[in-house]
Structure formats: C-alpha cells, structure tokens
Design a protein around this motif. Structure first.
Motif, short mmCIF file in Angstrom:
data_model
loop_
_atom_site.label_atom_id
_atom_site.label_comp_id
_atom_site.label_asym_id
_atom_site.label_seq_id
_atom_site.Cartn_x
_atom_site.Cartn_y
_atom_site.Cartn_z
N LEU A 1 0.84 -1.19 0.00
CA LEU A 1 0.00 0.00 0.00
C LEU A 1 0.87 1.24 0.00
CD1 LEU A 1 -2.71 -1.01 2.65
CD2 LEU A 1 -2.62 -1.57 0.21
N GLN A 2 0.44 2.24 -0.76
CA GLN A 2 1.13 3.52 -0.78
C GLN A 2 0.18 4.61 -0.29
OE1 GLN A 2 0.82 2.04 -4.24
NE2 GLN A 2 2.24 0.50 -3.41
N GLU A 3 0.75 5.74 0.08
CA GLU A 3 0.01 6.88 0.64
C GLU A 3 -0.77 6.49 1.88
OE1 GLU A 3 -2.19 9.74 -1.65
OE2 GLU A 3 -0.68 9.80 -3.23
N VAL A 4 -0.17 5.66 2.72
CA VAL A 4 -0.79 5.29 3.99
C VAL A 4 -0.37 6.33 5.02
CG1 VAL A 4 -0.99 3.53 5.77
CG2 VAL A 4 -0.71 2.86 3.37
N GLN A 5 -1.33 7.11 5.47
CA GLN A 5 -1.04 8.19 6.42
C GLN A 5 -0.60 7.60 7.74
OE1 GLN A 5 -3.64 11.60 5.96
NE2 GLN A 5 -3.73 11.82 8.20
N GLY B 1 -4.88 -11.46 10.14
CA GLY B 1 -3.81 -12.44 9.98
C GLY B 1 -2.55 -11.94 9.30
N TYR B 2 -2.42 -10.62 9.14
CA TYR B 2 -1.25 -10.07 8.45
C TYR B 2 -0.18 -9.60 9.42
CZ TYR B 2 -3.98 -9.92 4.11
OH TYR B 2 -4.72 -10.24 3.01
N SER B 3 1.07 -9.72 8.99
CA SER B 3 2.19 -9.06 9.65
C SER B 3 2.46 -7.76 8.90
CB SER B 3 3.43 -9.95 9.65
OG SER B 3 3.22 -11.09 10.45
N VAL B 4 3.15 -6.82 9.56
CA VAL B 4 3.16 -5.46 9.08
C VAL B 4 4.56 -4.87 9.01
CG1 VAL B 4 2.20 -3.15 9.45
CG2 VAL B 4 0.96 -5.16 10.25
N CYS C 1 4.75 4.13 2.93
CA CYS C 1 4.49 2.82 2.32
C CYS C 1 4.29 1.77 3.40
CB CYS C 1 5.65 2.42 1.41
SG CYS C 1 5.88 3.49 -0.03
N ALA C 2 3.30 0.93 3.22
CA ALA C 2 3.02 -0.16 4.17
C ALA C 2 2.96 -1.48 3.41
CB ALA C 2 1.71 0.08 4.90
N ASN D 1 8.31 -2.20 -2.29
CA ASN D 1 7.12 -1.34 -2.30
C ASN D 1 7.59 0.11 -2.25
OD1 ASN D 1 4.64 -0.11 -1.95
ND2 ASN D 1 4.34 -0.84 0.16
N THR D 2 7.20 0.91 -3.24
CA THR D 2 7.69 2.29 -3.27
C THR D 2 6.64 3.23 -3.83
OG1 THR D 2 9.58 3.68 -3.89
CG2 THR D 2 8.68 2.24 -5.59
N HIS D 3 6.84 4.51 -3.54
CA HIS D 3 6.02 5.59 -4.10
C HIS D 3 6.99 6.66 -4.57
CE1 HIS D 3 2.45 8.61 -3.52
NE2 HIS D 3 2.78 8.42 -4.78
N ILE D 4 7.07 6.81 -5.89
CA ILE D 4 8.05 7.70 -6.50
C ILE D 4 7.53 9.14 -6.53
CG2 ILE D 4 9.33 8.16 -8.65
CD1 ILE D 4 10.29 5.72 -7.02
#
Length: 571
Positions: free
Chosen positions: A271-275, A291-294, A314-315, A385-388
C-alpha cells in the motif's frame, strides 16, 4: 446549572451505515474544574408514519418495542418486534432459545471471536428488557429508541431515516443533571455503497471451450496473490472538489478501503500513501486481526493535521500463514541523494542535492514461503514497495529514484531470489523510469534524459540486469475480450490506474522477474463506465483516486535459489 455539555457530530453530511461517535466536552462556567460526571446517551430513529412494524406474536398489533439483542445477533428483523414489554416477557423462553441459536451461529461464522468480545449474559437475561427499544414521543413525533451507548452503528432499518441523539451529563455521586439535555438530529441515514466485486481472472485450463477461470478466492493452490494499491492519503483527499464531501471523510473512506482490501484476499499487500496516524490507529490493528504481519516506512517531512503531525508512507503486509519475514530494508531517497551528489564532480552541488533529495521512501522485505503438508519447499521472494516523486516536471528525480531502488534490488537478485516490485511510480508507460525497469536501460536520446538541470546524469549509469516485466503488460493478451477494452493496445498496460477530473493514465505497476516467476492470474480492471459513474475517482464506491492492481504468481519449476548470506545493506 453551572455546567455546559457540548456534543458534536460530523455536520451537514448524510449518515452512512458505519459507526457514529460524537465528540463530547463538558465545561463549567467560571471554573476550570469539572466535577466527576458521566454522560448518558440515547439514540432514536424517527418513526416513518407510512411504514409500521407489527408484533411478531400478535400480527395485527403495531410494534412498540424491539429487542436490540436480536439486532446485534442478526436475527431477522421481523422477529424482533413486539407490541409491548409484557408480550416480550411472556414469550421469553422461546425468545431466549432464539438468542442462543443465533449467538452460536454467529460465533461459528467469526471463528469464536464474536463471543469473546460480547457479553453472553446480555443475550440471556430478560431483565435487560428496560434497556430495549421503545417508542417515545418528542415534540409531537414518534421516535423509536435504537441505542444507549456513545457509539451507534446504523442498521438496515435506519436507512432513509433521521436519527436523534439525546445526551445528558450527570453528577457521578448523586446522579443529578449538570446541564440541560443536548439534542442532535442527523441527516437521513444512507446505505454505504457496495460496488460489484472485482474478480481475479486466473489463466488456467478448464474443461470445455473456456481457458479462463473467474474467481476471487485465497491462493491455496501453491500460488500467491500480490496487491499494489495507492489508497490516497487523507492529507491529499481534502483537495478534491468533484466528489461529495461526505464520501471524502476518513470516517467513511477507511471502511470502504478496508472492505475492498479484505475482499481481494491477497497474501501480500503493498500500500502507498498510507497516512502515519491512520496506519497506527486503523490499518495496522485491522489487518493484524485479519492475519497479516506489518512493515511501515513513512516519509521524512511531516505535515500538521487536526490530530497532530502526520505524513504518508508505504506499508507492506504479508499473511502470517503463507510467509515469514527473513530480512527487511528501508530506503530514504533523500539520504542516498545527499551521499551520491557529494561524490560527483559537478557545479551547484547544493542545488543538485535539493533537487534530488525528495522525501519519498521504499520498503524491501525478503519473505520465505511457509511450507504445507503438500509442499515442503521454502522458496524466498523479495518484495519491494515504493512511491516515487509525483512532480510532473521532475522526470530526472523520478528516473534517479527508480534507478537507485533497482540498483539495490540487483544485490538481492545475485542470490537468485525472485523479485517483485510494486508501487506508484508516477511515470507513464514509455517514460524513462518505466523503460529502465522493463528494458534494463534508458536510451541516451530519450526525451526524459534532457531534463538534467545540474548535469547529474552524465556521471550515472542507468542500466541493470534484472529481467523485470510488468505483470499486466506481459499477460494482457490472456485477458477476456471484455477486459481487453481496458488495455491500451500500444503499451499493453491498463488504460488507467489513476483517474481524476484532471488526469487519467497508468502510474501503478506490479513488476516481477520473469525468469523465476510466472503470472497465473490478474485482478480485473475497472472500466470507464464504472469510474465515471460519479464523475471520477475517488467516489462513494471507490475511495481512492487510484485503482488497485493484483497478480497471482507461481514459482517456476526450475527456480533454484542460492544459499548465500543476504547483504546487510542495499544502499
């Protein structure tokens, strides 16, 4: 009375079918000291004079009482209405059995988690009849009591109706009122939008004429799903003017986004743009429960918000039953830019550093697949995972950031570990950053190479040896004819992954190393009719201005990974 009770809700907006929690403050005139107190809340629904409910026992009698325990236990609504409290008490034995059966069913559906957070006593004790729903008269109108807690979650019965919240502050010692009753009337309750679910189109042979299997289910066949989604930070949602303001509120968007993300049943989420505050208070706890790790990395330059300093980032989430974390890396482009520019023989180094040192980040994690009874292998995978950088005029910054990320990923690939690169590259197909990823190089005469105001490019090499391809472009030919309309024939990429009133185009991608991974399926794309139903994205149905992408992967049979030590750092 010397005290004042102030209760506020989100104003001038419809009430959506999610929880409503008022903001409450109690102040005392002429004093900073507020005596010990409690606030009592009562929620009512305006009774529709044209539609009346009837008693489930005496069918000819109008209902004046509803068992709210039945509502919470998801018992059919018609079976929760009674003509009086006496009628309810006289049928209590049968009613209690209904409670028990519904509670056991609900517990099975939620793997027992529902009963662990609910009071079984509340659903067995008929002494709670006084707290049940009753009809009251207010200003000559009938109102049905529907709740008595601070937070209220509208039910299907509330859709189209006005809600009334009565709040009163009382002295904790003697129970005397400290202030007049506070009354708030809401706008009519509306149902949250539920768009048609998007299906995962799996490219698998089937008996008969079709070679496709449309489904949306967890990948239990040895494959795994990877999702990439820019969820639109609330920091930027406020600038959107073409979407209804209520549909832009975080209280609405967060539920819509979570519902959508969970429906995809991905094993890995990028995920991107996660505040940052929304990650901590919402995304992390909600997805951990699933059930997710973060992993999370926020940008470096925070902004002031109503809840304090915040910024997006980024998450990456991965399902604990499918993968375990081996090693993680974080990339701050600004920090690398400073060190790189300092070694170059160029003029205006300070200006060049400022130009390249944007606060974007990337997350890289090495995951190991957890074996099952039928699969004892433990292949590893590298997920980036990136946000350019988004500024359209800074094509040099975009190219440098993408090149920096790939240079680090090459160190991982030396171990023959498959690589998946997800993110919002803010770059169109055919741009220099895109070509660098899929072609392994950028031609010197590419138009983006001309954008180099400080002469940085002449000292750098934009080339790599990873065999990266785009999941959607590489498998677009496998799409059904209906989905082909959503593919650009010139690029084989989706016609858009970002669709606003000002811009439409493809900025988001899932890249993978084609020599070690195979695409087995893709999430179907949104069509033009869907995204323009409410002008553009975001909308009441889709709460981001981007479109989620997802690919279903399998490891190629000949994929052999070297047992070597992973690098301590990549940059």
């Amino acid at each position: 009375m010397l005290c004042e009770l102030r209760v506020t809700l989100l104003s001038n907006t419809p009430v959506i079918g999610f929880e409503i929690t008022p903001t409450v403050t109690v102040t005392c005139r002429g004093s900073l000291v507020v005596p010990p107190h409690s606030v009592k809340f009562e929620w009512y629904r305006k009774q529709d004079q044209t539609v009346t409910s009837t008693c489930c026992v005496h069918h000819s009698e109008i209902a004046t009482f509803q068992c709210m325990c039945c509502v919470m236990l998801k018992v059919p609504v018609k079976d929760s209405y009674y003509c009086s409290k006496r009628c309810f008490s006289e049928t209590w034995v049968d009613h209690q059995a209904r409670h028990k059966q519904a509670a056991e069913t609900l517990s099975k559906l939620t793997d027992g988690s529902w009963l662990s957070t609910s009071s079984w006593f509340a659903y067995e004790n008929r002494g709670l009849v006084d707290a049940m729903e009753t009809v009251v008269e207010r200003e000559g109108r009938s109102w049905i009591k529907v709740g008595s807690s601070k937070t209220y979650i509208p039910s299907a019965d509330d859709f189209g109706c006005i809600l009334r919240l009565e709040s009163i502050a009382t002295d904790s010692t003697e129970g005397n009122p400290l202030a007049p009753t506070n009354i708030i009337l809401t706008c009519p309750v509306i149902s949250a939008a539920h768009p048609r679910p998007r299906c995962l189109i799996k490219f698998m042979p089937q008996e008969g004429p079709s070679n496709f299997n449309l489904e949306l289910q967890s990948s239990a066949d040895g494959t795994f799903n990877v999702l990439s989604y820019n969820v639109l930070s609330q920091l930027y949602a406020y600038y959107i003017r073409y979407c209804d303001s209520w549909a832009l509120m975080w209280e609405y968007r967060r539920h819509n986004l979570l519902r959508e993300i969970i429906e995809y049943q991905a094993d890995i989420l990028c995920l991107q743009e996660v505040q940052s505050d929304h990650f901590e208070n919402f995304f992390e706890p909600e997805l951990v429960k699933c059930g997710y790790s973060v992993l999370y990395r926020e940008k470096t330059n925070k902004m002031y918000t109503s809840s304090g300093l915040a910024i997006d980032g980024c998450a990456t989430f991965f399902h604990r039953r499918r993968f375990k974390e081996i090693k993680r890396y974080e990339l701050e482009y600004a920090k690398v830019a400073s060190s790189v520019v300092s070694t170059l023989d160029i003029e205006k180094k300070n200006d060049a550093q400022i130009r390249l040192a944007k606060d974007n980040v990337a997350l890289v994690v090495i995951l190991e697949k957890i074996n099952t009874d039928s699969d004892t292998s433990h292949p590893r995978i590298c997920v980036a995972n990136t946000h350019i950088h988004a500024q359209p005029l800074h094509s040099d910054v975009k190219l440098w950031q993408v090149a920096t990320l790939i240079n680090g990923l090459e160190k991982i690939a030396k171990s023959d570990i498959p690589v998946i690169l997800c993110g919002d590259l803010n770059s169109l197909p055919g741009s220099a950053p895109y070509n660098l990823v899929v072609m392994g190089k950028v031609e010197s005469d590419h138009q983006d190479m001309a954008e180099d105001p400080y002469g940085v490019f002449q000292h750098l090499v934009f080339k790599h040896s990873l065999h990266l391809v785009s999941a959607y472009a590489s498998a677009s030919g496998m799409f059904l004819e209906q989905q082909q309309r959503n593919i650009d024939p010139k690029t084989n990429e989706p016609t858009f992954t970002n669709f606003t009133q000002q811009f439409r185009g493809t900025l988001d991608y899932i890249f993978y190393t084609a020599d070690s991974l195979k695409v087995e399926g893709l999430l179907e794309l949104l069509d033009l009719e869907t995204v323009t139903k409410y002008t553009a994205l975001p909308s009441p149905e889709w709460s981001s201005d981007h479109v989620a992408l997802m690919a279903n992967f399998s490891f190629k049979p000949f994929c052999r990974q070297k047992d070597v030590k992973l690098p301590d750092t990549l940059w």
